[in-house]
Design a protein around this motif. Structure first.
Motif, mmCIF file in Angstrom:
data_model
loop_
_atom_site.group_PDB
_atom_site.id
_atom_site.type_symbol
_atom_site.label_atom_id
_atom_site.label_comp_id
_atom_site.label_asym_id
_atom_site.label_seq_id
_atom_site.Cartn_x
_atom_site.Cartn_y
_atom_site.Cartn_z
ATOM 1 N N THR A 88 0.817 -1.069 -0.028
ATOM 2 C CA THR A 88 -0.125 -0.018 0.004
ATOM 3 C C THR A 88 0.901 1.261 -0.139
ATOM 4 O OG1 THR A 88 -1.805 -1.149 1.205
ATOM 5 C CG2 THR A 88 -1.767 1.306 1.326
ATOM 6 N N ALA A 89 1.761 1.327 0.990
ATOM 7 C CA ALA A 89 2.856 2.353 0.765
ATOM 8 C C ALA A 89 3.344 2.586 -0.693
ATOM 9 C CB ALA A 89 3.846 2.237 1.805
ATOM 10 N N GLY A 120 -8.308 -14.202 3.369
ATOM 11 C CA GLY A 120 -7.516 -14.707 4.360
ATOM 12 C C GLY A 120 -7.160 -13.802 5.411
ATOM 13 N N VAL A 121 -7.662 -12.781 5.877
ATOM 14 C CA VAL A 121 -7.534 -11.891 6.816
ATOM 15 C C VAL A 121 -8.649 -11.987 8.006
ATOM 16 C CG1 VAL A 121 -7.317 -9.375 7.464
ATOM 17 C CG2 VAL A 121 -6.822 -10.439 4.993
ATOM 18 N N PRO A 122 -7.998 -12.103 9.238
ATOM 19 C CA PRO A 122 -8.881 -12.417 10.574
ATOM 20 C C PRO A 122 -9.766 -11.061 10.621
ATOM 21 C CG PRO A 122 -6.678 -11.894 11.269
ATOM 22 C CD PRO A 122 -6.551 -12.127 9.654
ATOM 23 N N PHE A 123 -11.021 -11.244 10.528
ATOM 24 C CA PHE A 123 -11.972 -10.115 10.786
ATOM 25 C C PHE A 123 -11.848 -9.462 12.161
ATOM 26 C CE2 PHE A 123 -16.140 -8.626 11.861
ATOM 27 C CZ PHE A 123 -16.621 -7.654 10.926
ATOM 28 N N GLU A 124 -11.747 -10.433 12.954
ATOM 29 C CA GLU A 124 -11.729 -9.854 14.339
ATOM 30 C C GLU A 124 -10.516 -8.930 14.767
ATOM 31 O OE1 GLU A 124 -12.039 -12.924 13.530
ATOM 32 O OE2 GLU A 124 -14.203 -13.221 13.715
ATOM 33 N N ARG A 125 -9.481 -9.023 14.115
ATOM 34 C CA ARG A 125 -8.189 -8.291 14.171
ATOM 35 C C ARG A 125 -8.171 -7.188 13.175
ATOM 36 N NH1 ARG A 125 -3.156 -10.374 13.069
ATOM 37 N NH2 ARG A 125 -2.277 -8.939 14.795
ATOM 38 N N ARG A 126 -9.172 -6.870 12.542
ATOM 39 C CA ARG A 126 -9.239 -5.632 11.561
ATOM 40 C C ARG A 126 -8.662 -4.368 12.182
ATOM 41 N NH1 ARG A 126 -14.451 -6.335 12.878
ATOM 42 N NH2 ARG A 126 -15.679 -4.863 12.957
ATOM 43 N N GLY A 127 -9.336 -4.119 13.507
ATOM 44 C CA GLY A 127 -8.948 -2.920 14.037
ATOM 45 C C GLY A 127 -7.342 -2.754 14.271
ATOM 46 N N GLN A 128 -6.843 -3.813 14.992
ATOM 47 C CA GLN A 128 -5.532 -4.069 15.222
ATOM 48 C C GLN A 128 -4.398 -3.904 13.941
ATOM 49 O OE1 GLN A 128 -4.446 -7.512 17.579
ATOM 50 N NE2 GLN A 128 -2.182 -7.105 17.368
ATOM 51 N N LEU A 129 -4.987 -4.719 13.056
ATOM 52 C CA LEU A 129 -4.314 -4.683 11.876
ATOM 53 C C LEU A 129 -4.183 -3.349 11.140
ATOM 54 C CD1 LEU A 129 -5.425 -8.183 10.289
ATOM 55 C CD2 LEU A 129 -3.354 -7.577 11.054
ATOM 56 N N LEU A 134 -1.065 1.049 9.349
ATOM 57 C CA LEU A 134 -0.906 2.558 9.252
ATOM 58 C C LEU A 134 0.733 3.215 9.960
ATOM 59 C CD1 LEU A 134 -4.316 4.043 10.128
ATOM 60 C CD2 LEU A 134 -3.099 4.372 7.961
ATOM 61 N N ARG A 135 0.985 2.490 10.855
ATOM 62 C CA ARG A 135 2.281 2.846 11.347
ATOM 63 C C ARG A 135 3.326 2.321 10.598
ATOM 64 N NH1 ARG A 135 -0.150 0.817 16.298
ATOM 65 N NH2 ARG A 135 -0.547 2.473 17.746
ATOM 66 N N ASP A 136 3.245 1.135 9.704
ATOM 67 C CA ASP A 136 4.308 0.568 8.944
ATOM 68 C C ASP A 136 4.189 1.339 7.794
ATOM 69 O OD1 ASP A 136 4.585 -1.316 10.721
ATOM 70 O OD2 ASP A 136 3.359 -2.993 9.683
ATOM 71 N N MET A 137 3.064 1.981 7.238
ATOM 72 C CA MET A 137 3.256 2.857 6.048
ATOM 73 C C MET A 137 3.935 4.188 6.311
ATOM 74 S SD MET A 137 -0.845 2.022 4.957
ATOM 75 C CE MET A 137 -0.869 3.751 4.170
ATOM 76 N N VAL A 168 -7.245 10.187 15.899
ATOM 77 C CA VAL A 168 -6.312 11.006 16.635
ATOM 78 C C VAL A 168 -4.833 10.545 16.810
ATOM 79 C CG1 VAL A 168 -5.550 11.886 19.154
ATOM 80 C CG2 VAL A 168 -8.158 12.038 18.151
ATOM 81 N N ARG A 169 -4.800 9.246 16.838
ATOM 82 C CA ARG A 169 -3.359 8.715 17.070
ATOM 83 C C ARG A 169 -2.605 8.456 15.540
ATOM 84 N NH1 ARG A 169 -6.220 4.486 19.132
ATOM 85 N NH2 ARG A 169 -5.608 3.301 17.632
ATOM 86 N N LEU A 170 -3.268 8.509 14.439
ATOM 87 C CA LEU A 170 -2.515 8.102 13.448
ATOM 88 C C LEU A 170 -3.070 8.672 11.936
ATOM 89 C CD1 LEU A 170 -2.889 4.101 13.880
ATOM 90 C CD2 LEU A 170 -0.933 5.384 14.037
ATOM 91 N N GLY A 171 -3.942 9.766 12.146
ATOM 92 C CA GLY A 171 -4.612 10.341 11.013
ATOM 93 C C GLY A 171 -4.168 11.876 11.101
ATOM 94 N N ASP A 172 -4.259 12.354 9.534
ATOM 95 C CA ASP A 172 -4.179 13.757 9.469
ATOM 96 C C ASP A 172 -5.672 14.442 9.397
ATOM 97 O OD1 ASP A 172 -1.266 14.061 8.772
ATOM 98 O OD2 ASP A 172 -1.778 12.867 6.918
ATOM 99 N N ALA A 173 -6.601 13.791 9.312
ATOM 100 C CA ALA A 173 -8.126 13.951 9.315
ATOM 101 C C ALA A 173 -8.766 12.710 9.808
ATOM 102 C CB ALA A 173 -8.500 14.548 8.078
ATOM 103 N N TRP A 174 -9.912 13.222 10.412
ATOM 104 C CA TRP A 174 -11.092 12.306 10.666
ATOM 105 C C TRP A 174 -12.117 12.178 9.699
ATOM 106 C CZ3 TRP A 174 -15.916 13.285 13.629
ATOM 107 C CH2 TRP A 174 -16.607 11.989 13.649
#
Length: 287
Positions: A88-89, A120-129, A134-137, A168-174
């Motif tokens: 993505t980055a 193949g992406v765990p739905f329950e972990r979508r927020g954490q992922l 975002l941090r990795d990008m 707040v933590r990771l975005g330039d805008a909401w």
């Protein structure tokens, strides 16, 4: 305040010719942003709302970048967990460079359980992922030797408290999606409270609102921002400006895929809004 448009990049009426017309309409009417949605696997839960064909956002925006010159290009929203963050980055940085710095990257956590399963992406972990991606990008973009000096705005979607905290933590805008004005005013207060709680700056406000133009006024507490007569819509935009919105994206899609077969109705609504945003100058003003 910049005004953008959510372009329908899916559905039975979508094809390259229609997408080209969307781009020419949005830029030609003087709007500031052209944004598209994201799905990869058109599973039954996705197809019910956003059926095939579905044009992948990075591919579509890269093509539209060559057909436009001024309008900014973005995603509303890219589902962050669907792709490796380094992919993505890289795609985002390349698109931003090739378009002359016009990319706005809106991201979200996603909602389609069957699509998550297909990928193949765990739905329950979508927020954490999403947080991790975002941090990795951002860490990748900090490598200027590899990515150049990229300044890609990241809009974080999500109407929940978790979405506000993520912005707040990771975005330039909401980037909240399709809400009422009273709810948005209250949520803006919570956004500031979360920022104060974390001792971080309050991110900019960049909502995506409905665009449903009616002849008669729409009333009731459930009226979405952007829904009603042109006077109501313009008043909503004024209220968002007063609330401090940096940008507003108009969303003409009302949920019926058959709408994609008749984009002229959406284009007419956009023309009406554009005429009120940029009224013709009088002879005195022109002189």
């Amino acid at each position: 305040m910049k005004i953008g448009v959510n372009v329908l990049n899916f559905g039975p009426g979508s094809d390259p010719g229609v997408l080209r017309s969307w781009a020419r309409t949005v830029e030609g009417l003087g709007f500031d942003l052209l944004m598209v949605s994201d799905h990869i696997a058109i599973t039954p839960d996705v197809a019910e709302r956003y059926p095939a064909p579905f044009y992948e956002p990075f591919t579509t925006l890269s093509w539209l970048a060559g057909l436009t010159t001024r309008v900014r290009l973005g995603t509303t929203v890219l589902i962050a967990p669907y792709r490796h963050p380094l992919l993505t980055a890289r795609m985002a940085a390349n698109l931003d460079e090739l378009s002359g710095g016009r990319l706005v990257l809106g991201v979200g956590v996603g909602w389609a359980r069957q699509e998550f399963a297909a990928l193949g992406v765990p739905f329950e972990r979508r927020g954490q992922l999403t947080d991790e991606h975002l941090r990795d990008m951002r860490a990748a973009w900090a490598d200027t030797a590899s990515y150049g000096d990229r300044r890609i705005p990241v809009w974080v979607g999500g109407n929940s408290d978790a979405g506000l905290r993520r912005a707040v933590r990771l975005g330039d805008a909401w980037h909240p999606l399709r809400c009422t004005m009273p709810w948005l005013r209250e949520a803006a207060v919570r956004l500031k409270a979360f920022a104060d709680e974390q001792r971080l700056p309050v991110p900019a406000l960049a909502p995506r609102i409905a665009l449903r133009l009616t002849e008669a006024p729409v009333g009731g507490p459930g009226r979405l921002a952007g829904e009603g007569t042109i006077d109501q819509i313009m008043d909503d935009l004024d209220q968002l400006r007063l609330l401090g919105a940096e940008a507003v994206v108009l969303d003409p899609y009302d949920g019926d895929p058959r709408e994609t077969c008749h984009p002229q109705a959406a284009w007419q609504a956009l023309d009406t809004v554009a005429a009120h945003l940029h009224p013709p100058r009088t002879r005195t003003e022109q002189s």
